[in-house]
Design an enzyme around this catalytic site. Sequence first.
Site, mmCIF file in Angstrom:
data_model
loop_
_atom_site.group_PDB
_atom_site.id
_atom_site.type_symbol
_atom_site.label_atom_id
_atom_site.label_comp_id
_atom_site.label_asym_id
_atom_site.label_seq_id
_atom_site.Cartn_x
_atom_site.Cartn_y
_atom_site.Cartn_z
ATOM 1 N N HIS A 40 0.795 -1.263 0.033
ATOM 2 C CA HIS A 40 0.065 0.063 0.060
ATOM 3 C C HIS A 40 0.713 1.227 -0.061
ATOM 4 C CE1 HIS A 40 -2.884 -2.538 2.369
ATOM 5 N NE2 HIS A 40 -3.582 -2.387 1.011
ATOM 6 N N LYS A 77 -15.635 -7.896 5.651
ATOM 7 C CA LYS A 77 -14.426 -8.381 6.284
ATOM 8 C C LYS A 77 -14.239 -7.793 7.895
ATOM 9 C CE LYS A 77 -11.430 -7.517 2.355
ATOM 10 N NZ LYS A 77 -10.324 -6.552 1.788
ATOM 11 N N SER A 115 -2.872 -7.647 3.138
ATOM 12 C CA SER A 115 -3.341 -7.791 4.623
ATOM 13 C C SER A 115 -3.570 -9.027 5.269
ATOM 14 C CB SER A 115 -4.185 -6.429 5.106
ATOM 15 O OG SER A 115 -3.825 -5.371 4.349
HETATM 16 O O1 PNS Z 1 -9.181 -2.667 0.769
HETATM 17 P P1 PNS Z 1 -10.513 -3.197 0.337
HETATM 18 O O2 PNS Z 1 -11.325 -4.183 1.740
HETATM 19 O O3 PNS Z 1 -10.636 -3.978 -0.784
HETATM 20 O O4 PNS Z 1 -11.538 -2.092 0.024
HETATM 21 C C1 PNS Z 1 -12.911 -2.195 -0.291
HETATM 22 C C2 PNS Z 1 -13.416 -0.871 0.012
HETATM 23 C C3 PNS Z 1 -13.383 -0.533 1.551
HETATM 24 C C4 PNS Z 1 -12.949 0.175 -0.688
HETATM 25 C C5 PNS Z 1 -14.968 -1.074 -0.352
HETATM 26 O O5 PNS Z 1 -15.489 -1.957 0.572
HETATM 27 C C6 PNS Z 1 -16.097 0.271 -0.303
HETATM 28 O O6 PNS Z 1 -15.623 1.083 -1.211
HETATM 29 N N1 PNS Z 1 -16.787 0.460 1.033
HETATM 30 C C7 PNS Z 1 -17.466 1.552 1.137
HETATM 31 C C8 PNS Z 1 -18.867 1.389 0.651
HETATM 32 C C9 PNS Z 1 -19.155 1.619 -0.609
HETATM 33 O O7 PNS Z 1 -19.018 2.494 -1.323
HETATM 34 N N2 PNS Z 1 -19.471 0.185 -1.329
HETATM 35 C C10 PNS Z 1 -19.928 0.204 -2.604
HETATM 36 C C11 PNS Z 1 -18.547 -0.046 -3.379
HETATM 37 S S1 PNS Z 1 -18.939 -0.284 -5.224
#
Ligand code: PNS
Length: 161
Positions: free
Chosen positions: A19, A43, A130
Amino acid sequence: MSTRRAVCPGSFDPVTLGHADIFRRAAVLFDELVIAVLQNPAKAGTFTVEERVAFVREVTADLPGVSVTASRDRLLVDLCQELDANVMIKGVRGSADYEYELPMAQMNRHLTGVETLFLPADPRFAHVSSSLIKEVVRYGGDVSGLVPEPVRQGLVDRLAP
Ligand code: PNS
């Protein structure tokens, strides 16, 4: 000329040197980079969002134009609008990441028009995630060189046998 601001979103539970490499490279491309620490509903978190933000702040302290924020219980696209950012940055280690990221990028663009730019991960960190890091620490393995030192210590304190 308007400020070019991008958002780098993720759960960062915890932040890795993979990252950190993406943050450093993205920071060069934009005037301002906002790293957004989000709750991923799929998660279970090992560290609280506040703890993750603190780790990300430590690892980005020397990067000009970089700030860190937390966001909970709302869409990432709404955060991007609030920050007046029309671009987000994601690192991609390989085809599995791309398959995972593509529908999110398409959904986010559908919702507000925000674009997602993918940066290819440095091959040195292609195996670093992670979740794998946490598994290695849980069974007593050494993750030095894959996460920042304060993160390694935090992982050992929380997860090591
Ligand atoms: O590091 P990750 O867990 O792959 O990140 C995923 C993340 C946190 C970016 C995604 O779950 C997210 O955007 N969550 C916020 C809620 C949201 O906007 N969901 C719709 C995504 S299209």
